[in-house]
Motif scaffolding. Sequence first.
Motif, PDB file in Angstrom:
ATOM      1  N   THR A   1       5.132  50.546  59.562  1.00 27.58           N
ATOM      2  CA  THR A   1       4.845  49.362  58.744  1.00 27.58           C
ATOM      3  C   THR A   1       4.852  49.652  57.249  1.00 27.58           C
ATOM      4  N   ASN A   2       5.110  50.906  56.873  1.00 29.63           N
ATOM      5  CA  ASN A   2       5.122  51.262  55.448  1.00 29.63           C
ATOM      6  C   ASN A   2       6.470  50.894  54.835  1.00 29.63           C
ATOM      7  N   PRO A   3       6.488  49.978  53.836  1.00 22.33           N
ATOM      8  CA  PRO A   3       7.760  49.548  53.233  1.00 22.33           C
ATOM      9  C   PRO A   3       8.448  50.624  52.412  1.00 22.33           C
ATOM     10  N   ILE A   4       7.810  51.775  52.262  1.00 21.92           N
ATOM     11  CA  ILE A   4       8.422  52.849  51.478  1.00 21.92           C
ATOM     12  C   ILE A   4       9.751  53.283  52.093  1.00 21.92           C
ATOM     13  N   TYR A   5       9.895  53.119  53.434  1.00 20.50           N
ATOM     14  CA  TYR A   5      11.092  53.611  54.105  1.00 20.50           C
ATOM     15  C   TYR A   5      12.297  52.692  53.955  1.00 20.50           C
ATOM     16  N   CYS A   6      12.084  51.462  53.446  1.00 24.77           N
ATOM     17  CA  CYS A   6      13.230  50.603  53.138  1.00 24.77           C
ATOM     18  C   CYS A   6      13.479  50.565  51.628  1.00 24.77           C
TER      19      CYS A   6
ATOM     20  N   ILE B   1       7.241  46.813  44.399  1.00 26.30           N
ATOM     21  CA  ILE B   1       8.383  47.161  43.558  1.00 26.30           C
ATOM     22  C   ILE B   1       9.579  47.365  44.487  1.00 26.30           C
ATOM     23  N   ARG B   2      10.500  46.433  44.496  1.00 25.22           N
ATOM     24  CA  ARG B   2      11.662  46.509  45.381  1.00 25.22           C
ATOM     25  C   ARG B   2      12.659  47.543  44.853  1.00 25.22           C
ATOM     26  N   ASP B   3      13.304  48.213  45.809  1.00 23.92           N
ATOM     27  CA  ASP B   3      14.330  49.215  45.477  1.00 23.92           C
ATOM     28  C   ASP B   3      13.797  50.240  44.479  1.00 23.92           C
ATOM     29  N   HIS B   4      12.575  50.677  44.719  1.00 27.94           N
ATOM     30  CA  HIS B   4      11.909  51.646  43.846  1.00 27.94           C
ATOM     31  C   HIS B   4      12.527  53.035  43.973  1.00 27.94           C
ATOM     32  N   HIS B   5      13.112  53.348  45.155  1.00 26.57           N
ATOM     33  CA  HIS B   5      13.634  54.680  45.434  1.00 26.57           C
ATOM     34  C   HIS B   5      14.659  54.563  46.564  1.00 26.57           C
ATOM     35  N   PRO B   6      15.383  55.622  46.879  1.00 30.69           N
ATOM     36  CA  PRO B   6      16.378  55.552  47.957  1.00 30.69           C
ATOM     37  C   PRO B   6      15.736  55.217  49.302  1.00 30.69           C
ATOM     38  N   ALA B   7      16.370  54.348  50.057  1.00 28.20           N
ATOM     39  CA  ALA B   7      15.850  53.935  51.365  1.00 28.20           C
ATOM     40  C   ALA B   7      16.330  54.886  52.453  1.00 28.20           C
ATOM     41  N   ILE B   8      15.473  55.100  53.441  1.00 27.13           N
ATOM     42  CA  ILE B   8      15.844  55.922  54.597  1.00 27.13           C
ATOM     43  C   ILE B   8      16.412  55.039  55.697  1.00 27.13           C
ATOM     44  N   VAL B   9      15.832  53.835  55.877  1.00 32.48           N
ATOM     45  CA  VAL B   9      16.358  52.875  56.848  1.00 32.48           C
ATOM     46  C   VAL B   9      16.763  51.604  56.113  1.00 32.48           C
ATOM     47  N   SER B  10      17.654  50.851  56.693  1.00 32.23           N
ATOM     48  CA  SER B  10      18.105  49.615  56.051  1.00 32.23           C
ATOM     49  C   SER B  10      16.983  48.576  56.053  1.00 32.23           C
ATOM     50  N   ARG B  11      17.054  47.665  55.108  1.00 33.58           N
ATOM     51  CA  ARG B  11      16.031  46.620  55.038  1.00 33.58           C
ATOM     52  C   ARG B  11      16.043  45.761  56.298  1.00 33.58           C
ATOM     53  N   ALA B  12      17.226  45.521  56.845  1.00 27.81           N
ATOM     54  CA  ALA B  12      17.331  44.712  58.065  1.00 27.81           C
ATOM     55  C   ALA B  12      16.619  45.396  59.234  1.00 27.81           C
ATOM     56  N   ASP B  13      16.811  46.722  59.370  1.00 29.56           N
ATOM     57  CA  ASP B  13      16.140  47.450  60.455  1.00 29.56           C
ATOM     58  C   ASP B  13      14.631  47.483  60.236  1.00 29.56           C
ATOM     59  N   TRP B  14      14.214  47.650  58.979  1.00 32.91           N
ATOM     60  CA  TRP B  14      12.777  47.692  58.688  1.00 32.91           C
ATOM     61  C   TRP B  14      12.122  46.356  59.027  1.00 32.91           C
ATOM     62  N   GLU B  15      12.755  45.248  58.635  1.00 30.28           N
ATOM     63  CA  GLU B  15      12.193  43.924  58.914  1.00 30.28           C
ATOM     64  C   GLU B  15      12.185  43.637  60.414  1.00 30.28           C
ATOM     65  N   ALA B  16      13.223  44.091  61.108  1.00 35.68           N
ATOM     66  CA  ALA B  16      13.251  43.914  62.567  1.00 35.68           C
ATOM     67  C   ALA B  16      12.117  44.696  63.225  1.00 35.68           C
ATOM     68  N   ALA B  17      11.836  45.882  62.690  1.00 39.72           N
ATOM     69  CA  ALA B  17      10.732  46.688  63.215  1.00 39.72           C
ATOM     70  C   ALA B  17       9.391  46.003  62.977  1.00 39.72           C
ATOM     71  N   GLN B  18       9.245  45.352  61.822  1.00 32.79           N
ATOM     72  CA  GLN B  18       7.990  44.647  61.534  1.00 32.79           C
ATOM     73  C   GLN B  18       7.781  43.493  62.510  1.00 32.79           C
TER      74      GLN B  18
END
Length: 431
Positions: free
Chosen positions: A131-136, A166-183
């Motif tokens: 649930t941590n948004p840091i990974y997207c 802060i959106r797009d603060h750093h490089p993402a490890i997973v895509s935003r679509a995958d992160w939102e689907a996980a949520q």
Amino acid sequence: MLKALKPPVEVVFQKENIRTLDEDGEVMLTVYSGLAQEESRSLAESVAWGKRRLAERGQFKTKYARYGYDYDEDENLVINPEQAEVIRRIYRELLAGKTTNQICIELTEDGIETARGRKKWHSTSMDSMITNPIYCGDFVYQRYYVTDTLAGKQAENRGELPQYTIRDHHPAIVSRADWEAAQQIMNNRSENRRGSKKRPHDRQEFFNIFHCSECGAPVIHVRSSRGGVHYWRCRTAEKKYVEETCEVRGFREISIEHTFMALLQEMKKDEGIKDEIRQALKDHAPDDNERNRIEQVKEEMQQLYYQLYDTVEEGEKHGGDPNQIKAITDQIVELQNQIYEFEDREQKGHEAEKDLAWFLEELEGIQDFKPDKEQIEFRPDIFSRIVEKGVIHPDGRIVYDLKFGMQMTATGNEKMAWRLRKKGKPRKKKK
């Protein structure tokens, strides 16, 4: 505790010449401790305040690297390839239908260490990672906050303090679509799990903002058991306090959003509103007389510090008057509080000027609509940036205190806003 022992144990501070079993020593120790604690508290508050301002402007850098990331030489987050592959595996298997318990068991069996170097994975920490948004690529400031500065205790932020994303603060490890689907998967499982805690509501901008006009109690989020409709209702009326009563009804969240957007449209069309806001901002900002007064306060405080040092030094040599030391200390604390209050007002004024410039520009871009016939998308960014608090009245009126030092009233909450179509969407054809 040491004094209470039989026989009592004495502590001697050689530098300050304080003996804890002496009557004067107790007072002196209290004064020194009080000064040190106040300095620590003041420093902690100043640092936290500065971090919040940076987070508001999207310039905050996290101090601690999370699992999956390292720091480069410029203190920016960069992906750790080996750990990032573990993160991707966790999301991939979750999206494939596995539970967090299953994923934890498999990672443990494969000999993969946790973020803390432990061999066994647990679902609690796994849930936190997912649930941590840091990974997207996003960074959320104040997901947790310190409840006790001295003890360093932390608690999850459930609306007690504002959060900044802060959106797009750093490089993402997973895509935003995958992160939102996980949520979505995690939310559905949480709601279906009996006895589980409810997930904090997404409309974080409303928490700790509204109060009831009748009893003054906070207006809290309530979710209906049928349909999952979001309401905001007086805490007293919700029977959180049995000994008190309040008859103010709850209001649908979508209605509060709708009337706020209608209020923004009214402000947009009011040609004189810009001048009114600027004047209100000027009236609440410190003037030259106050600035001169604060300079005098700083000089007075400096003289008191010299007096305090001399008194303490004299006391170390010949035995001073603890009451005199306490009196000087009280004066210093009182003057310091005046300085803190002035600096806080001045800084808020500077920030409000920046917010005003941003707000007026955004206001021009608000889409025109007919509030009695249609609704438009709510702007949480504008709400969180200009609203300080709101008082909800039984008839649905909400009196907002804006951060610019003025009040505005939103009306029309009694209308069934949830039945209005979104502007731009075609009407449903009757069969």
